[in-house]
Every structure is written in C-alpha cells, then in structure tokens.
Design a protein around this motif. Structure first.
Motif, PDB file in Angstrom:
ATOM      1  N   ARG A  45       0.872  -1.180   0.000  1.00 49.73           N
ATOM      2  CA  ARG A  45       0.000   0.000   0.000  1.00 49.73           C
ATOM      3  C   ARG A  45       0.913   1.236   0.000  1.00 49.73           C
ATOM      4  O   ARG A  45       1.591   1.499   0.989  1.00 49.73           O
ATOM      5  CB  ARG A  45      -0.894   0.010   1.235  1.00 49.73           C
ATOM      6  N   LEU A  46       0.921   1.955  -1.120  1.00 49.71           N
ATOM      7  CA  LEU A  46       1.861   3.059  -1.305  1.00 49.71           C
ATOM      8  C   LEU A  46       1.124   4.391  -1.384  1.00 49.71           C
ATOM      9  O   LEU A  46       0.163   4.535  -2.155  1.00 49.71           O
ATOM     10  CB  LEU A  46       2.675   2.862  -2.589  1.00 49.71           C
ATOM     11  N   LEU A  47       1.603   5.356  -0.612  1.00 49.82           N
ATOM     12  CA  LEU A  47       1.139   6.736  -0.724  1.00 49.82           C
ATOM     13  C   LEU A  47       2.255   7.555  -1.372  1.00 49.82           C
ATOM     14  O   LEU A  47       3.394   7.545  -0.895  1.00 49.82           O
ATOM     15  CB  LEU A  47       0.816   7.314   0.657  1.00 49.82           C
ATOM     16  N   GLU A  48       1.917   8.253  -2.453  1.00 51.25           N
ATOM     17  CA  GLU A  48       2.861   9.168  -3.093  1.00 51.25           C
ATOM     18  C   GLU A  48       2.356  10.593  -2.875  1.00 51.25           C
ATOM     19  O   GLU A  48       1.219  10.915  -3.233  1.00 51.25           O
ATOM     20  CB  GLU A  48       2.991   8.890  -4.591  1.00 51.25           C
ATOM     21  N   ILE A  49       3.186  11.442  -2.305  1.00 51.94           N
ATOM     22  CA  ILE A  49       2.824  12.843  -2.112  1.00 51.94           C
ATOM     23  C   ILE A  49       3.544  13.658  -3.183  1.00 51.94           C
ATOM     24  O   ILE A  49       4.763  13.834  -3.141  1.00 51.94           O
ATOM     25  CB  ILE A  49       3.203  13.329  -0.704  1.00 51.94           C
ATOM     26  N   GLY A  50       2.768  14.142  -4.153  1.00 49.36           N
ATOM     27  CA  GLY A  50       3.312  14.851  -5.300  1.00 49.36           C
ATOM     28  C   GLY A  50       3.341  13.935  -6.506  1.00 49.36           C
ATOM     29  O   GLY A  50       4.317  13.219  -6.741  1.00 49.36           O
ATOM     30  N   THR A  92      -1.946   5.236  -3.973  1.00 41.65           N
ATOM     31  CA  THR A  92      -2.717   6.470  -3.834  1.00 41.65           C
ATOM     32  C   THR A  92      -1.726   7.613  -3.996  1.00 41.65           C
ATOM     33  O   THR A  92      -0.726   7.674  -3.276  1.00 41.65           O
ATOM     34  CB  THR A  92      -3.393   6.567  -2.461  1.00 41.65           C
ATOM     35  N   THR A  93      -1.976   8.488  -4.939  1.00 39.33           N
ATOM     36  CA  THR A  93      -1.038   9.577  -5.205  1.00 39.33           C
ATOM     37  C   THR A  93      -1.782  10.909  -5.198  1.00 39.33           C
ATOM     38  O   THR A  93      -2.911  11.004  -5.682  1.00 39.33           O
ATOM     39  CB  THR A  93      -0.285   9.344  -6.535  1.00 39.33           C
ATOM     40  N   LEU A  94      -1.150  11.914  -4.592  1.00 34.29           N
ATOM     41  CA  LEU A  94      -1.798  13.206  -4.348  1.00 34.29           C
ATOM     42  C   LEU A  94      -1.141  14.316  -5.152  1.00 34.29           C
ATOM     43  O   LEU A  94       0.080  14.392  -5.246  1.00 34.29           O
ATOM     44  CB  LEU A  94      -1.700  13.567  -2.860  1.00 34.29           C
ATOM     45  N   VAL A 142      -4.245   2.442  -9.291  1.00 32.19           N
ATOM     46  CA  VAL A 142      -3.764   3.785  -8.973  1.00 32.19           C
ATOM     47  C   VAL A 142      -4.942   4.742  -8.795  1.00 32.19           C
ATOM     48  O   VAL A 142      -5.794   4.865  -9.685  1.00 32.19           O
ATOM     49  CB  VAL A 142      -2.840   4.332 -10.083  1.00 32.19           C
ATOM     50  N   ASP A 143      -4.989   5.417  -7.655  1.00 33.40           N
ATOM     51  CA  ASP A 143      -5.940   6.495  -7.409  1.00 33.40           C
ATOM     52  C   ASP A 143      -5.170   7.809  -7.405  1.00 33.40           C
ATOM     53  O   ASP A 143      -4.212   7.964  -6.637  1.00 33.40           O
ATOM     54  CB  ASP A 143      -6.636   6.327  -6.052  1.00 33.40           C
ATOM     55  N   GLY A 156      -5.665   7.526   6.144  1.00 30.05           N
ATOM     56  CA  GLY A 156      -5.300   6.132   5.995  1.00 30.05           C
ATOM     57  C   GLY A 156      -3.864   5.859   6.397  1.00 30.05           C
ATOM     58  O   GLY A 156      -3.104   6.770   6.749  1.00 30.05           O
ATOM     59  N   THR A 157      -3.507   4.589   6.375  1.00 29.69           N
ATOM     60  CA  THR A 157      -2.134   4.191   6.668  1.00 29.69           C
ATOM     61  C   THR A 157      -1.607   3.365   5.504  1.00 29.69           C
ATOM     62  O   THR A 157      -2.366   2.682   4.803  1.00 29.69           O
ATOM     63  CB  THR A 157      -2.052   3.357   7.963  1.00 29.69           C
ATOM     64  N   TYR A 158      -0.295   3.426   5.328  1.00 32.16           N
ATOM     65  CA  TYR A 158       0.348   2.823   4.161  1.00 32.16           C
ATOM     66  C   TYR A 158       1.623   2.121   4.574  1.00 32.16           C
ATOM     67  O   TYR A 158       2.277   2.514   5.538  1.00 32.16           O
ATOM     68  CB  TYR A 158       0.654   3.904   3.111  1.00 32.16           C
TER      69      TYR A 158
END
Length: 430
Positions: free
Chosen positions: A213-218, A236-238, A261-262, A273-275
């Motif tokens: 579970r990956l969060l990308e910021i940017g 999930t990418t922001l 990919v979201d 959430g947590t990643y």
C-alpha cells in the motif's frame, strides 16, 4: 525546484502568467518592461559594488561602452549598463534575473557564467551589507504562504502552465526531477532510462512490491505511480495540479493500471489512511519552512508500523538557508512561489523534533541534477519555436531559460545538492 518597483511587491498570479503567454514580442511582463525607479546615488553605488565583485571573479564582463572587467573565463555581455545597475541596485538578485529577462544582458554560455556567480554567492554582497540584510532585502509576500489555499495557488502558478510546455523539454517519462545516470556526460537518449533508475531506486528503498500500500505525495505526471503499480503495489497519489491530475490519469489508463492507482486532487495535509510505504519526490521544497513540521508529521502519521519513507529532496547549505529564508528571491517571484529549499541539518532537526522518523540512509547526487538540467535546457532551446507556437512569448522564454541555467549552475557549483533519503519509524516502545 524553487527561487525573486516602485509598485508594491507581490507574486505574479495566473493573470500575469497568461499575459506572459500572450506576449510574442518585446518585454511585457509586469515589473520587467522598465526598471523600477531609483536614485542616481543608489545606482552609482551599485555600479561600484558590481565592478568590485566582478574584478575578483573568473568572469569576463563586457559593457556596451567598451569597459572590460574580470579575471577571465565565461563571458557576460551587458548591453544596457544603466538599466542593469538600476535593477540590481533596487532589487538585488531579483533585479539581476529581471535584467536578463529584459534582454539588458546576455551570456554566450549562460550556465557557465551563472556557475561562477553561484560558486561565489556567499561573498558577492560585502560583509557589512550582509549584516544589514534585513534592512535592504525584499521580504517574501504573505500571499505566498503555503496555507491550504495558498499552496493550491502556488502549485497552479507553475504546474498548470501547460502540459504541452513541459512535454516539449522533458523526456517521455515526463519526470520533472533529477535523473540518476550511470556515467557522464549524459546524453538525451539516456535520460528516460536514468529517470527510471532514479524512480526504481526510490521504490527499492521503500521496499515497494506486490501488495504494497503506497502513498505518493506529489504525483507529477504519474511515472512513479505507474512503475509502482506495475510492481503490484496499490497506489494512492496526491497532487494539487488539475493539469497534472488529468494527464496522469490518461497515462495510468494507457498503461492498463486504472484499478491500481488512485490520483487524488488533495493537499498532503488532507491525506488519510495508513500505508506500508510513502514516497515523495522533490515536494518538500514547495512546502515552506513554517509547514515542514506538518509535512514530516504527515509522512509519519500515514506510515504503518514497520513502514518506510523514501524521499528525494533538493538541499542547500544550512548557513545560506538561514540567511535567505525570509528573502524574496527571483525563483519565488517568477517560477516557484512559496518555495524554500531545506538544508540537510533542517531535515534532521524537523524529523527529530516532530516525528518518530529517523534517517536510515541518505545519498547525495547533485552532479546528476546538473546534467539533467543541462539536457532540459538544451531541449527547451532547440524547441523555442514550438514554445512560441504554444503562445509563450520572448519574455517567458528568457525567464525559463534563466531558470533552468540558474538551477543547473547551483548544482554545478555545489551550492545546491539533491538527496535520496530513507526514513524508518522509531519504535515507540521502551
């Protein structure tokens, strides 16, 4: 990447960007068409200070009246000395950049000339004036603060210019951050592979693989999210850029990864959430010093126990960061509103004071960014006619050329560096 009248100082917003895009003739950008008012005394003092600085630099400054100054090296041609000294006298380095935009000076090898100046940046202004910096330096306007609303405006100012513009000088990966080359000098055909090498190294640091579970910021234009999803991760990418979100969604769909990919139009402060892993590439530079604690605390809060954070960040020396952090720079005025580069020391201080994250690994590769920027700049120059066809006028093209050369010079001189960090979360149990 991040740096700045008789009129009040304010950041050019989207309306001034649009005005610049429509200009295909002489200088029309606000604050650039004519030098701001200044006294003859101030201009004369500036002339003397500039000459004194140039006399001890490995440069050759050629003035329109035939005067030659400097120890030799890269050439600067000053076509309009009065306007040049006028601008520098009123606005310092902001005026220096604006003078280039206005065509008042030029350089056959702009990056080489700026590299000399960047290498001597801490000594260009005499020590007595440095101590009085707070009195003469232009202060950053409050409108550039990276509050949730301000951050959206600041990001839009740069990244919503035009996807087509960025595509003209970036490689097919549309990666807008430092590549990682195998050897120098770098060449254009190798850039895409070098960008993938950089991305894969970050994903390896974060141990991204099947089921992560990956969060990308940017988000950028989606290349990291695509490569992570291709490894089997759920991403999930922001982003705050509507232009980037739209094109990134297209690229994800073309890669057949819609279900993995979201891409959310979301401020990092709104993430939930947590990643298992968090990755952020050259995002911290746009956060602003006052929000660094919130940014790193967000990375910490979103990370599951045992998770890893991989971060890529441009850094500058700590003493220069402290000296310039409240100053309004040319980069901030024209390219990256609200931006500030952290130092390695600042990152360490903020993470220790506000998070459970601890630096497990840090690797610097500034020379690779210099080569990346050189390739972008050369590509931008080669495609000047295509840039003009998009509606970006001469002033904008000179501004963008200066931005790329100015940034390249920072890395070539060692004034700037770029780091890849691995952070792990400190075990809270005793």
């Amino acid at each position: 990447m991040t740096t700045a009248g008789s009129r009040p100082v304010e950041a050019p917003r989207q309306d001034t960007v649009e005005a610049s895009r429509q200009d295909t003739g002489p200088v029309r950008r606000p604050g650039v068409a004519a030098p701001p008012p200044s006294s003859r005394v101030r201009t004369a003092v500036t002339r003397a200070l500039v000459r004194r600085a140039l006399e001890r630099l490995p440069l050759r400054a050629r003035f329109a009246d035939g005067t030659r100054v400097g120890l030799g090296g890269p050439v600067i041609d000053i076509h309009d000395p009065d306007a040049f000294h006028h601008r520098v006298g009123v606005q310092g380095l902001v005026g220096f950049g604006e003078s280039y935009m206005a065509g008042e000076w030029d350089a056959p090898d702009l990056a080489a000339a700026l590299t000399v100046l960047a290498g001597d940046a801490a000594r260009l202004v005499p020590a007595p004036l440095q101590r009085l910096r707070r009195l003469w330096a232009v202060r950053r306007p409050d409108v550039q603060r990276n509050t949730p609303t301000g951050a959206r405006d600041n990001i839009s100012h740069h990244y919503d210019l035009s996807n087509d513009l960025f595509a003209l000088f970036l490689d097919d990966t549309l990666s807008y951050s430092s590549a990682l080359f195998q050897s120098f000098p770098a060449s254009w055909p190798l850039l895409a592979a070098a960008q993938h090498r950089k991305i894969d190294r970050l994903l390896d640091l974060a141990e991204v693989g099947p089921g992560t579970r990956l969060l990308e910021i940017g988000t950028g234009w989606g290349e990291l999210a695509i490569r992570a999803a291709a490894r089997g991760a759920r991403v999930t990418t922001l982003t705050l850029s509507r232009e980037q979100q739209a094109l990134a969604r297209e690229r994800v769909s073309e890669a057949g990864l819609d279900g993995r990919v979201d891409i959310e139009l979301c401020d990092y402060r709104e993430a939930t959430g947590t990643y298992d892993a968090v990755v952020s590439v050259e995002m911290v530079e746009a956060v602003g010093e006052e929000f660094w604690p919130v940014y790193f605390a967000t990375l910490d809060a979103r990370l599951a126990p045992g998770g890893r954070v991989a971060l890529q960040a441009i850094t500058m020396p700590h003493d220069r960061m402290l000296a310039s952090r409240d100053t309004y720079t040319w980069i901030q005025k024209y390219v990256f509103p609200g931006g500030l580069l952290p130092s390695v020391e600042a990152v360490e201080e903020v993470t220790r004071a506000h998070t459970g994250l601890r630096t497990t690994r840090r690797d610097a590769f500034g020379a690779h960014y210099a080569e990346t920027l050189r390739l972008w700049r050369e590509r931008f120059t080669e495609r000047a006619d295509d840039v003009e066809a998009l509606g970006f006028g001469e002033t904008f093209r000179r501004m963008w050329t200066f931005y790329l050369a100015y940034s390249e010079a920072g890395f070539r001189s060692g004034y700037l560096d770029v780091q890849q960090y691995l952070f792990t979360k400190e075990d809270p149990t005793p």
